[in-house]
Scaffold this active site. Structure first.
Site, PDB file in Angstrom:
ATOM      1  CE  LYS A  42      54.948 128.803 128.007  1.00 20.89           C
ATOM      2  NZ  LYS A  42      53.422 128.519 127.538  1.00 20.89           N
ATOM      3  NE  ARG A 117      50.473 127.424 133.724  1.00 25.14           N
ATOM      4  CZ  ARG A 117      51.214 126.620 132.754  1.00 25.14           C
ATOM      5  NH1 ARG A 117      52.434 126.377 132.917  1.00 25.14           N
ATOM      6  NH2 ARG A 117      50.408 126.088 131.837  1.00 25.14           N
ATOM      7  NE  ARG A 156      50.356 121.292 122.717  1.00 19.58           N
ATOM      8  CZ  ARG A 156      50.706 122.552 123.594  1.00 19.58           C
ATOM      9  NH1 ARG A 156      51.342 123.268 123.218  1.00 19.58           N
ATOM     10  NH2 ARG A 156      49.848 122.295 124.671  1.00 19.58           N
ATOM     11  NE  ARG A 189      50.274 119.269 127.406  1.00 13.01           N
ATOM     12  CZ  ARG A 189      50.560 120.307 127.705  1.00 13.01           C
ATOM     13  NH1 ARG A 189      51.420 120.796 127.144  1.00 13.01           N
ATOM     14  NH2 ARG A 189      49.572 120.947 128.468  1.00 13.01           N
ATOM     15  NE  ARG A 200      46.117 123.175 128.999  1.00 10.15           N
ATOM     16  CZ  ARG A 200      46.825 122.749 127.891  1.00 10.15           C
ATOM     17  NH1 ARG A 200      45.743 122.091 127.129  1.00 10.15           N
ATOM     18  NH2 ARG A 200      47.999 122.932 127.477  1.00 10.15           N
TER      19      ARG A 200
HETATM   20  P1  AMP Z   1      51.769 123.150 130.229  1.00 12.09           P
HETATM   21  O1  AMP Z   1      52.275 121.937 129.898  1.00 12.09           O
HETATM   22  O2  AMP Z   1      52.579 124.350 130.630  1.00 12.09           O
HETATM   23  O3  AMP Z   1      50.672 123.476 129.517  1.00 12.09           O
HETATM   24  O4  AMP Z   1      51.194 122.829 131.721  1.00 12.09           O
HETATM   25  C1  AMP Z   1      50.261 121.722 131.926  1.00 12.09           C
HETATM   26  C2  AMP Z   1      49.535 121.637 133.344  1.00 12.09           C
HETATM   27  O5  AMP Z   1      50.502 121.570 134.188  1.00 12.09           O
HETATM   28  C3  AMP Z   1      48.957 123.109 133.504  1.00 12.09           C
HETATM   29  O6  AMP Z   1      47.581 123.149 133.061  1.00 12.09           O
HETATM   30  C4  AMP Z   1      48.786 122.900 134.853  1.00 12.09           C
HETATM   31  O7  AMP Z   1      47.821 122.056 135.607  1.00 12.09           O
HETATM   32  C5  AMP Z   1      50.118 122.388 135.453  1.00 12.09           C
HETATM   33  N1  AMP Z   1      51.452 123.280 135.624  1.00 12.09           N
HETATM   34  C6  AMP Z   1      52.339 123.401 134.742  1.00 12.09           C
HETATM   35  N2  AMP Z   1      53.219 124.460 135.275  1.00 12.09           N
HETATM   36  C7  AMP Z   1      52.608 124.923 136.282  1.00 12.09           C
HETATM   37  C8  AMP Z   1      52.818 125.929 137.357  1.00 12.09           C
HETATM   38  N3  AMP Z   1      53.918 126.948 137.195  1.00 12.09           N
HETATM   39  N4  AMP Z   1      51.759 126.307 138.292  1.00 12.09           N
HETATM   40  C9  AMP Z   1      50.878 125.607 138.456  1.00 12.09           C
HETATM   41  N5  AMP Z   1      50.461 124.652 137.531  1.00 12.09           N
HETATM   42  C10 AMP Z   1      51.305 124.291 136.628  1.00 12.09           C
END
Ligand code: AMP
Length: 239
Positions: A42, A117, A156, A189, A200
């Site tokens: 994405k 999400r 990554r 990360r 996740r």
């Molecule tokens: P990402 O960078 O999208 O992989 O998000 C990293 C982490 O941020 C996720 O594992 C969640 O802990 C949190 N997070 C990001 N977006 C959301 C969302 N829309 N709802 C809840 N938690 C989120």
């Protein structure tokens, strides 16, 4: 924002930017959601979509990581859930999106990356947009088998300020450990490890796949385990 001395920018680059802005005035508004598991691409595809359709790119993960780094109260609240691979509360992310979507750079619409999400987040988003006379146009569902995601995620490297991501094997930066555009250092990360990825993915399958069903009429499925350019052309067709 970094101040730029325009005298140092080439005439070609300035003209290209002006032409792009003029083209943007003629583009229709678009509001798009990108859904997919961690490492599905994405973030990689977003800059192209953003440029082509003159949208802002709103990644809740990037916003939350910035809040954690700045140690804001919201960041401190979100940190534990993020490090364990769980979702942070719906209230926190809905608040972030409500504010971000009103920024001037979102005037032609937005790409939501990593939001909504949960079905509650999707419902709240639709309510918020309905109040503004707006709605979601398309939901792109990035499909990648779980078995491919471990290597994608653990290899990554990320440029935190822009969200640009690289992969040590599949898409390495020009100089190891350094962002191609800014020359700033790349980071790994904390949650990009095999164990947190399991949590996740668990959250994705149990809480996020129902969002695909929620938007069923507007969803376009994309086979995202293909080379970047092929995925990009499927997206161009879909939009
Ligand atoms: P990402 O960078 O999208 O992989 O998000 C990293 C982490 O941020 C996720 O594992 C969640 O802990 C949190 N997070 C990001 N977006 C959301 C969302 N829309 N709802 C809840 N938690 C989120």
């Amino acid at each position: 924002m970094v101040a730029v001395d325009l005298a140092e920018v080439s005439t070609e680059a300035l003209m290209a930017e002006i032409q792009h802005r003029l083209d943007c005035t003629r583009k229709p508004e678009k509001r798009i959601i990108l859904i997919g598991p961690p490492g599905c691409g994405k973030g990689t595809q977003s800059p192209r979509i953003k440029h082509e359709h003159c949208l802002c790119h709103l990644a809740t993960g990037d916003m939350l990581r910035a809040a954690v780094a700045e140690k804001t109260p919201l960041g401190l609240e979100a940190k534990k859930a993020m490090e364990s691979g769980a979702l942070v509360s719906d209230e926190i992310v809905i608040g972030l999106i409500e504010e971000a979507t009103q920024k001037p750079e979102c005037s032609k619409g937005f790409i939501l990356d990593g939001f909504p999400r949960t079905v509650v987040q999707a419902q709240k988003l639709d309510e918020m947009l309905a109040k503004r006379g707006q709605s979601i146009d398309k939901v792109l569902n990035f499909q990648v088998p779980d078995s491919l995601l471990v290597e994608r995620v653990t290899g990554r490297w990320v440029h935190p300020a822009s969200g640009r991501s690289y992969h040590e094997k599949f898409a390495p930066p020009k100089v190891a450990g350094v962002d191609d555009l800014t020359g700033e250092p790349l980071i790994k990360r904390k949650d990009d490890n095999a164990e947190t990825l399991k949590a996740r993915l668990g959250a994705f399958h149990s809480q996020t796949t129902p969002v695909i069903e929620y938007y069923s009429k507007r969803v376009v499925a994309l086979k995202a385990d293909r080379p970047q350019d092929e995925v990009a052309s499927s997206i161009a067709q879909a939009l």
